[in-house]
Motif scaffolding. Sequence first.
Motif, mmCIF file in Angstrom:
data_model
loop_
_atom_site.group_PDB
_atom_site.id
_atom_site.type_symbol
_atom_site.label_atom_id
_atom_site.label_comp_id
_atom_site.label_asym_id
_atom_site.label_seq_id
_atom_site.Cartn_x
_atom_site.Cartn_y
_atom_site.Cartn_z
ATOM 1 N N THR A 60 0.827 -1.199 0.000
ATOM 2 C CA THR A 60 0.000 0.000 0.000
ATOM 3 C C THR A 60 0.852 1.236 0.000
ATOM 4 N N GLU A 61 1.846 1.197 0.851
ATOM 5 C CA GLU A 61 2.563 2.424 1.061
ATOM 6 C C GLU A 61 3.558 2.739 -0.041
ATOM 7 N N TYR A 68 -28.694 12.645 7.411
ATOM 8 C CA TYR A 68 -27.496 12.407 8.223
ATOM 9 C C TYR A 68 -26.891 11.043 7.894
ATOM 10 N N PHE A 69 -27.782 10.066 7.731
ATOM 11 C CA PHE A 69 -27.309 8.692 7.545
ATOM 12 C C PHE A 69 -26.579 8.525 6.207
ATOM 13 N N ILE A 70 -27.084 9.220 5.187
ATOM 14 C CA ILE A 70 -26.398 9.156 3.887
ATOM 15 C C ILE A 70 -24.978 9.719 4.055
ATOM 16 N N ILE A 71 -24.897 10.877 4.719
ATOM 17 C CA ILE A 71 -23.571 11.499 4.912
ATOM 18 C C ILE A 71 -22.674 10.571 5.727
ATOM 19 N N LEU A 72 -23.233 10.033 6.821
ATOM 20 C CA LEU A 72 -22.429 9.165 7.701
ATOM 21 C C LEU A 72 -21.909 7.942 6.944
ATOM 22 N N LEU A 73 -22.799 7.304 6.193
ATOM 23 C CA LEU A 73 -22.384 6.055 5.539
ATOM 24 C C LEU A 73 -21.427 6.314 4.376
ATOM 25 N N VAL A 74 -21.633 7.422 3.662
ATOM 26 C CA VAL A 74 -20.699 7.742 2.570
ATOM 27 C C VAL A 74 -19.308 8.015 3.166
ATOM 28 N N HIS A 75 -19.293 8.725 4.281
ATOM 29 C CA HIS A 75 -18.013 9.017 4.932
ATOM 30 C C HIS A 75 -17.392 7.732 5.489
ATOM 31 N N ARG A 76 -18.225 6.905 6.123
ATOM 32 C CA ARG A 76 -17.703 5.636 6.678
ATOM 33 C C ARG A 76 -17.139 4.771 5.576
ATOM 34 N N ASP A 77 -17.856 4.751 4.441
ATOM 35 C CA ASP A 77 -17.400 3.939 3.318
ATOM 36 C C ASP A 77 -16.022 4.414 2.861
ATOM 37 N N SER A 78 -15.841 5.739 2.791
ATOM 38 C CA SER A 78 -14.537 6.209 2.304
ATOM 39 C C SER A 78 -13.448 5.965 3.352
ATOM 40 N N ARG A 79 -13.800 6.069 4.632
ATOM 41 C CA ARG A 79 -12.819 5.750 5.688
ATOM 42 C C ARG A 79 -12.432 4.279 5.602
ATOM 43 N N ASP A 80 -13.445 3.447 5.374
ATOM 44 C CA ASP A 80 -13.197 2.007 5.309
ATOM 45 C C ASP A 80 -12.361 1.649 4.080
ATOM 46 N N MET A 81 -12.632 2.382 2.976
ATOM 47 C CA MET A 81 -11.859 2.148 1.750
ATOM 48 C C MET A 81 -10.371 2.408 2.017
ATOM 49 N N SER A 82 -10.075 3.529 2.682
ATOM 50 C CA SER A 82 -8.663 3.855 2.935
ATOM 51 C C SER A 82 -8.051 2.814 3.862
ATOM 52 N N GLU A 83 -8.812 2.436 4.866
ATOM 53 C CA GLU A 83 -8.293 1.459 5.828
ATOM 54 C C GLU A 83 -8.034 0.114 5.128
ATOM 55 N N CYS A 84 -8.965 -0.300 4.274
ATOM 56 C CA CYS A 84 -8.797 -1.595 3.592
ATOM 57 C C CYS A 84 -7.673 -1.529 2.565
ATOM 58 N N TYR A 112 -4.929 -4.200 2.787
ATOM 59 C CA TYR A 112 -4.895 -5.272 1.794
ATOM 60 C C TYR A 112 -4.156 -4.912 0.512
ATOM 61 N N GLY A 113 -3.749 -3.663 0.370
ATOM 62 C CA GLY A 113 -2.953 -3.261 -0.780
ATOM 63 C C GLY A 113 -3.622 -3.582 -2.092
ATOM 64 N N SER A 114 -2.872 -4.210 -2.984
ATOM 65 C CA SER A 114 -3.370 -4.411 -4.337
ATOM 66 C C SER A 114 -4.538 -5.395 -4.374
ATOM 67 N N ALA A 115 -4.651 -6.246 -3.364
ATOM 68 C CA ALA A 115 -5.807 -7.164 -3.333
ATOM 69 C C ALA A 115 -7.089 -6.349 -3.196
ATOM 70 N N TRP A 116 -7.007 -5.255 -2.435
ATOM 71 C CA TRP A 116 -8.189 -4.406 -2.285
ATOM 72 C C TRP A 116 -8.519 -3.712 -3.606
ATOM 73 N N ASP A 117 -7.475 -3.241 -4.299
ATOM 74 C CA ASP A 117 -7.723 -2.609 -5.603
ATOM 75 C C ASP A 117 -8.387 -3.594 -6.552
ATOM 76 N N GLU A 118 -7.932 -4.829 -6.460
ATOM 77 C CA GLU A 118 -8.502 -5.878 -7.299
ATOM 78 C C GLU A 118 -9.987 -6.069 -6.960
ATOM 79 N N TYR A 119 -10.288 -6.062 -5.666
ATOM 80 C CA TYR A 119 -11.684 -6.199 -5.230
ATOM 81 C C TYR A 119 -12.527 -5.034 -5.778
ATOM 82 N N CYS A 120 -11.951 -3.833 -5.686
ATOM 83 C CA CYS A 120 -12.691 -2.650 -6.152
ATOM 84 C C CYS A 120 -12.898 -2.683 -7.668
ATOM 85 N N ARG A 121 -11.923 -3.266 -8.375
ATOM 86 C CA ARG A 121 -12.099 -3.378 -9.829
ATOM 87 C C ARG A 121 -13.207 -4.376 -10.142
ATOM 88 N N THR A 122 -13.293 -5.441 -9.337
ATOM 89 C CA THR A 122 -14.303 -6.474 -9.591
ATOM 90 C C THR A 122 -15.684 -6.000 -9.140
#
Length: 611
Positions: free
Chosen positions: A102-103, A571-587, A591-601
């Motif tokens: 990832t890094e 509020y919930f739309i904002i919260l979940l969109v933000h959580r999703d992006s936080r989770d994306m960065s964390e994953c 998981y590095g390139s495996a995560w990118d692969e998941y996102c491509r699929t």
Amino acid sequence: MPTVKYQRGDMVMGRWPGSSLYYEVKVLHFDAKSQLYTVIYKDGTELELKEQDIKSAAGFQSRPRSRSRSRSPGRRRSRSRSPARTTRPSCTAAAVAAAAITESTPPSRSDAKLKDSFEVRLIPPEQTKASENNGNKKHEKKEDNEPANKVNEKSEPEKNQSRYNLRRRKDDGDGKAEVKAEQLEEKEAKMAAAAAPPSVSLDFGGKLGAYFWLLFLPAWVLFLVLKVNQEDPSLANFPPPWPPLESFWDAKALGFVVLWILFQVLLYILPVGKLSEGMPLRSGERLKYRTNGFFAMVVSCVAVAAAVQQGADLTYIHSHFLQLAVSSFLISVLLSSYLYLRSGRAAAEQLALGGSSGNVAYDFFKGRELNPRIKYFDLKFFCEMRPGLIGWCLINFALALTEMKRQGLEAPSHAMILVNLFQLLYVADGLWNEEAILTTMDLMHDGFGFMLAFGDLVWVPFTYTLQAYYLVSRPTPLSPPALAAIVTLKLVGFYIFRKSNSEKNAFRRNPSDPQLSHLKTIPTATGRSLLVSGWWGVVRHPNYLGDLLMALAWSLPCGFSHLLPWYYMIYFIILLVHRDSRDMSECRRKYGSAWDEYCRTVRYRIIPRVY
Ligand SMILES: NC(=O)c1ccc[n+]([C@@H]2O[C@H](COP(=O)([O-])OP(=O)(O)OC[C@H]3O[C@@H](n4cnc5c(N)ncnc54)[C@H](OP(=O)(O)O)[C@@H]3O)[C@@H](O)[C@H]2O)c1
Ligand SMILES: CC(C)CCC[C@@H](C)[C@H]1CC[C@H]2C3=C(CC[C@]12C)[C@@]1(C)CC[C@H](O)C(C)(C)[C@@H]1CC3
């Protein structure tokens, strides 16, 4: 024919790519064509190394203890972010490598150039020839949903190969890499000496953002509580009248809140119900949690019914909503202060990632300690699942009684019944499946600080009840077709929410579960896999989709006259969109390139073909 220097089974010292550190490894295989040795580290991570990156164990001296303590792969990470480092104080070599992938991508840091010299890829244990080797069983056992992986391997062999085959691609053996590794270590040493706090990207707007949220969140709850009390809560009718100062405080209200929390503490510590294991921590330890939430809810319902039977007037909750909210707020501030103070004594591996920015406001807001406990009492788990969540249902019920009293009804209105039942189902389901919370972001990754303490004790009980509060004095008739449509929407949302959460939870708990063997997965360098079919193959957060549909079903019974009952949805739309992006960065970090692969699929985040 050239002789092979190291033989299969030899215990040697292997250099960790991107650093000049050596760890004990076992030689598994030598590939004459590529001239690479496949070696296995003690934690089961397999890498391919050049001969020059391997040294015989004889004559290797371990560093003096003080030095190796601060520079072991785990510890070093909290100081700097070289490819060989992990963000976690005591993680495995696999995770080190995962982080390396990832890094090496973002070139934002000043040592990016150095990182570029060491582009590394990992071999997932399933794909190496090392299956002959017994030492490798660790990863296979850990997370190998075998049939699923096979499907995946068949479909994308090249991609997987290119993603995981670890070798230093840009190191052509001319010695430059060695020099760079030395430079890197020197740089690390400087950073360690400076003892600067780790530079992690801070979410929620960073340090300034923390000040903002600390002021804004309580102010916003106050605004909503005052607004819903207005006869005409429309936006045009702004600002809501400011009540006299003395009306903010009521000792009795504080007493009720304290009693309620103590009652929930008592139910939580009773030796009733299952002891569930949390996900493995960075130290490898698994905490135990008493998951008797549903029991606590049933007992609470019985206790409340008995109190009403004895003449307790629950309409007090409606008439003292502001004072109850203020009391809960005070408790959340006290709790957060305690959490912040005790986090100063917590060991490094007990802190959440990014929870130690060094800035008081940010750390107070975000929370530093991952699982603050008093003996076996887990504060985060308790607060997230008990007083606020069960309190939400209690308040809704009290508001239904108030509606009946105010409007002279013999039974609550249909809209009120729907809101009460829908939210009761949501809470009851959460408590019934309490174990599933142990695989959510909050429990696994977030520190416990003001954000969650305030969220659990104030935000949930005093803003999630706004729809019921709104209905108390605003009758909203519903036609039978509207009623049927809303119920259907709620059930569809609930089905998606429950199925997807259970699928992920079951998979995380037992990846070899035969009931999940039809699912395709992507292996990752950490040894964990990602589901890529089933619910998690439809969108990346199917559980959020279900949750949003349910949220829609909670607002619809309140009609369209005002924005206020739609507040939760927005509020919930904002919260979940933000959580999703936080989770994306964390994953991506995990998981590095495996995560990118998941996102491509799986291309869409929450709503298929839309978002
Ligand atoms: N009502 C509310 O106020 C509210 C607020 C927030 C959330 N929620 C609900 O709470 C529930 C939990 O939400 P959450 O935000 O904690 O997120 P979550 O979706 O439960 O957890 C995200 C984690 O799941 C794992 N994961 C992601 N993709 C995966 C895949 N393809 N295969 C396997 N594992 C995968 C990752 O962790 P690992 O890989 O490390 O396991 C990721 O970090 C959701 O249902 C959400 O709707 C409700
Ligand atoms: C703006 C802030 C104050 C945000 C605060 C966020 C918290 C209130 C939420 C974060 C995670 C949420 C959550 C639930 C409730 C609200 C949060 C604590 C949850 C316990 C509700 C019941 C569900 O069934 C659930 C267990 C899936 C859910 C878990 C996440």
